[in-house]
Design a protein around this motif. Structure first.
Motif, mmCIF file in Angstrom:
data_model
loop_
_atom_site.group_PDB
_atom_site.id
_atom_site.type_symbol
_atom_site.label_atom_id
_atom_site.label_comp_id
_atom_site.label_asym_id
_atom_site.label_seq_id
_atom_site.Cartn_x
_atom_site.Cartn_y
_atom_site.Cartn_z
ATOM 1 N N ARG A 220 37.501 36.017 34.005
ATOM 2 C CA ARG A 220 36.833 37.259 33.585
ATOM 3 C C ARG A 220 36.175 37.895 34.795
ATOM 4 O O ARG A 220 36.113 39.098 34.937
ATOM 5 C CB ARG A 220 35.740 36.950 32.553
ATOM 6 N N GLU A 221 35.617 37.009 35.628
ATOM 7 C CA GLU A 221 35.070 37.467 36.899
ATOM 8 C C GLU A 221 35.681 36.569 37.963
ATOM 9 O O GLU A 221 35.690 35.343 37.812
ATOM 10 C CB GLU A 221 33.541 37.341 36.930
ATOM 11 N N LEU A 222 36.215 37.186 38.998
ATOM 12 C CA LEU A 222 36.834 36.419 40.069
ATOM 13 C C LEU A 222 35.771 36.103 41.117
ATOM 14 O O LEU A 222 35.159 37.012 41.667
ATOM 15 C CB LEU A 222 37.976 37.238 40.681
ATOM 16 N N VAL A 223 35.535 34.803 41.331
ATOM 17 C CA VAL A 223 34.564 34.395 42.346
ATOM 18 C C VAL A 223 35.333 33.723 43.471
ATOM 19 O O VAL A 223 35.974 32.691 43.261
ATOM 20 C CB VAL A 223 33.505 33.441 41.775
ATOM 21 N N LEU A 224 35.299 34.332 44.631
ATOM 22 C CA LEU A 224 36.029 33.801 45.772
ATOM 23 C C LEU A 224 35.031 33.236 46.778
ATOM 24 O O LEU A 224 34.267 33.984 47.404
ATOM 25 C CB LEU A 224 36.879 34.899 46.425
ATOM 26 N N THR B 91 39.428 43.570 37.496
ATOM 27 C CA THR B 91 38.607 42.365 37.332
ATOM 28 C C THR B 91 37.422 42.410 38.299
ATOM 29 O O THR B 91 37.604 42.652 39.491
ATOM 30 C CB THR B 91 39.439 41.096 37.631
ATOM 31 N N PRO B 92 36.189 42.177 37.778
ATOM 32 C CA PRO B 92 35.037 42.098 38.690
ATOM 33 C C PRO B 92 35.224 40.952 39.682
ATOM 34 O O PRO B 92 35.742 39.894 39.315
ATOM 35 C CB PRO B 92 33.857 41.827 37.751
ATOM 36 N N LEU B 93 34.821 41.188 40.909
ATOM 37 C CA LEU B 93 35.063 40.231 41.989
ATOM 38 C C LEU B 93 33.808 40.070 42.828
ATOM 39 O O LEU B 93 33.156 41.058 43.179
ATOM 40 C CB LEU B 93 36.226 40.774 42.847
ATOM 41 N N ARG B 94 33.472 38.805 43.111
ATOM 42 C CA ARG B 94 32.364 38.500 44.023
ATOM 43 C C ARG B 94 32.860 37.594 45.128
ATOM 44 O O ARG B 94 33.669 36.702 44.877
ATOM 45 C CB ARG B 94 31.245 37.766 43.277
ATOM 46 N N PHE B 95 32.375 37.830 46.334
ATOM 47 C CA PHE B 95 32.642 36.912 47.442
ATOM 48 C C PHE B 95 31.414 36.018 47.584
ATOM 49 O O PHE B 95 30.372 36.455 48.061
ATOM 50 C CB PHE B 95 32.891 37.696 48.736
ATOM 51 N N GLY C 143 27.819 42.260 47.113
ATOM 52 C CA GLY C 143 28.439 43.473 46.582
ATOM 53 C C GLY C 143 29.265 43.204 45.334
ATOM 54 O O GLY C 143 29.883 42.152 45.197
ATOM 55 N N ALA C 144 29.235 44.182 44.407
ATOM 56 C CA ALA C 144 30.059 44.098 43.198
ATOM 57 C C ALA C 144 31.401 44.756 43.505
ATOM 58 O O ALA C 144 31.492 45.977 43.635
ATOM 59 C CB ALA C 144 29.362 44.803 42.041
ATOM 60 N N TYR C 145 32.419 43.940 43.641
ATOM 61 C CA TYR C 145 33.755 44.455 43.926
ATOM 62 C C TYR C 145 34.614 44.361 42.668
ATOM 63 O O TYR C 145 34.258 43.675 41.694
ATOM 64 C CB TYR C 145 34.405 43.645 45.072
ATOM 65 N N ARG C 146 35.743 45.048 42.734
ATOM 66 C CA ARG C 146 36.752 44.946 41.683
ATOM 67 C C ARG C 146 38.104 44.766 42.329
ATOM 68 O O ARG C 146 38.340 45.229 43.446
ATOM 69 C CB ARG C 146 36.788 46.222 40.818
#
Lengths: 218, 295
Positions: B173-177, B279-283, B199-202
């Motif tokens: 649901r949220e991609l955490v890299l 998809t929401p993405l966080r680094f 930062g809130a990425y997509r």
């Protein structure tokens, strides 16, 4: 020489320039063949760096590397290939203008230079060849061509390169070779692997040119 | 059609042949390539009784359909989707016997992006530099599937594990890299690593097998001086002049000239392969060597 961690399993070694990169690359290959290098999946030389990827413990390799005595790159070893070139590229006159010489002089300088493959990239078998001095650097074309034919010989910066297959590209094209740059059934598949010494030889014979158009690299 | 084979009935948006790729040729400009969700490809192979490195089909978003020339064991995994044989529903994530001449249809992804289809014996197109993978960047390996194409299959394995359904991770649901800084974090402003971490990425719709493109706060380069080309790794977070991070996936170029601000943990790349656009993405900062917490 400085090393930088790249993720968990890779190491980027900054050499500072092409000559030092050649020297480090040659030393890494020598040590790998002698069995004295820890397992490394990929050794990727570039303009002023060597990337070591697929290393179990990059930290200890980095610590060891800085203690190495690295001899200058041997000038007279390594594969050497001659590439026949018809110097009739669409940008030959443009390159002559940038250099401030005649097109014939561009050909003379290019064929008188011994090149070395510094590194590959952009496409399988596309080698970045060093040998020309910075005084012969040219800018990339402001608008890249959508299709550069296979075998095209081009200049960008102080590099020379040959397109292994038709692809878009922004290099200044000075000629065409009939040599097969990339053949997956050949070992190695790339004619121009890093470290290979290269001479360009001017040809005018259309017969030599024919198989470029007929077959071309796969 | 001679020998065991499949015929492509519906190629789908992008279906390619993939195995574990062709590592070890980066110095010749050859990308690693291979299945983007490698754990899923290995699992469907195991369930089909194949070797882990047998070639499978990798679909993109809307699946594909194939007809088999002889009865074959088939397993579909990766992105969750409806699977049918001659129009009748069959299980996803478990071995299915597909009778000779029948059509296996892999439906659109209900969640995730890429489904993996293992066929007993694997797809046995000719290897190129040791791999059967399609490499979209450099054009190595077989062309992406086209309607009517015929692909050879190997002999059906005599044995396969007795498993009804194997658990597989769902699409994030949220991609955490998890991302470790370097090697060129110092080419950016001091604020950039913090922006990357918070930062809130997509996931951008422009993502492909070469890279996961992102939308979100731009990272400011501290230097506009050109960086000489250098070797690139899988998972490298490269930042082009527009400041939007691109995570390098399997078909990434082997050298490049844009600075790499960080590198994503390789174990997180399978989830990246299954994150649909939007998809929401966080680094997430990743400092500890080895272990590190799960995102």
């Amino acid at each position: 020489m400085r090393t930088r961690a790249v993720g968990e399993h890779a190491l980027l070694v900054e050499t500072g320039g092409a000559e030092a990169t050649f020297a480090l690359h040659a030393e890494l290959i020598r040590r790998r063949e002698a069995g004295s290098l820890p397992p490394v999946r990929d050794i990727v030389p570039a303009a002023a760096t060597v990337l070591l990827d697929g290393v179990a413990d990059p930290g200890s390799l980095a610590a060891a590397l800085v203690t190495w005595r690295i001899p200058p790159a041997p000038r007279s070893t390594g594969a050497r290939v001659e590439l026949p070139v018809r110097y009739e590229g669409p940008d030959l006159a443009e390159v002559a203008t940038v250099w401030g010489v005649s097109p014939d002089e561009v050909v003379r300088v290019h064929t008188a230079t011994e090149f070395r493959v510094a590194f590959c990239g952009f496409a399988p078998g596309f080698g970045y060849l060093t040998g020309l001095g910075d005084e012969h650097a040219v800018p990339r074309r402001s608008t890249p061509r959508t299709a550069v034919p296979a075998g095209s010989v081009g200049l960008a910066g102080a590099y020379t390169g040959v397109y292994p297959r038709s692809s878009p590209g922004g290099w200044q094209l000075i000629g065409t070779t009939s040599a097969v740059l990339w053949d997956v059934d050949r070992e190695p598949a790339a004619l121009l692997a890093p470290g290979t010494r290269v001479r360009f030889v001017a040809v005018t014979d259309t017969a030599d040119h024919r198989d470029v158009l007929g077959k071309g690299p796969r | 059609m001679t020998g065991r084979a499949l015929v492509v009935v519906r190629a789908g948006a992008l279906t390619t042949v993939q195995d574990e790729g062709r590592p070890g040729h980066a110095h010749l400009g050859v990308p690693r390539s291979g299945a983007l969700d490698l754990p899923a490809a290995r699992l469907v192979n195991r369930l089909a009784g194949n070797a882990p490195d047998a070639a499978v089909l990798e679909t993109t978003l809307n699946g594909c359909a194939v007809r088999v020339s002889e009865t074959a064991t088939v397993v579909v995994g990766g992105a969750a989707c409806a699977v049918t044989v001659d129009g009748r529903p069959v299980p996803w994530g478990a071995p299915v016997r597909v009778p000779a001449g029948s059509v296996l249809d892999v439906g659109p992804a209900a969640s995730g992006v890429r489904a993996y289809v293992a066929l007993g014996g694997g797809v046995t197109v000719e290897r190129v530099l040791g791999s059967r993978s399609t490499d979209l960047l450099s054009g190595l390996g077989p062309a992406p599937l086209a309607d009517g194409a015929v692909l050879p299959l190997g002999p059906e394995p005599s044995d396969r594990p007795r498993v009804d359904v194997a658990p597989q991770p769902g699409a994030p649901r949220e991609l955490v890299l998890r991302t470790r800084l370097g090697p060129r974090a110092d080419r950016f402003t001091e604020a950039a690593p913090r922006t990357l971490a918070t930062g809130a990425y997509r996931v951008s719709a422009a993502s492909n097998r070469i890279g996961l493109r992102t939308e979100g706060p731009a990272l400011a380069h501290a230097s506009t001086a050109e960086l000489p080309s250098e070797g690139m790794v899988l998972g490298a977070v490269q930042v082009p002049p527009d400041g939007l991070p691109v995570v390098f996936l399997a078909d990434h170029p082997t050298t490049g000239g844009y600075p790499v601000i960080g590198v994503v943990h390789e174990a997180d790349l399978a989830a990246a392969a299954q994150a649909p656009p939007g998809t929401p993405l966080r680094f997430a900062p990743w400092k500890e060597r080895g272990g590190a917490r799960r995102g």
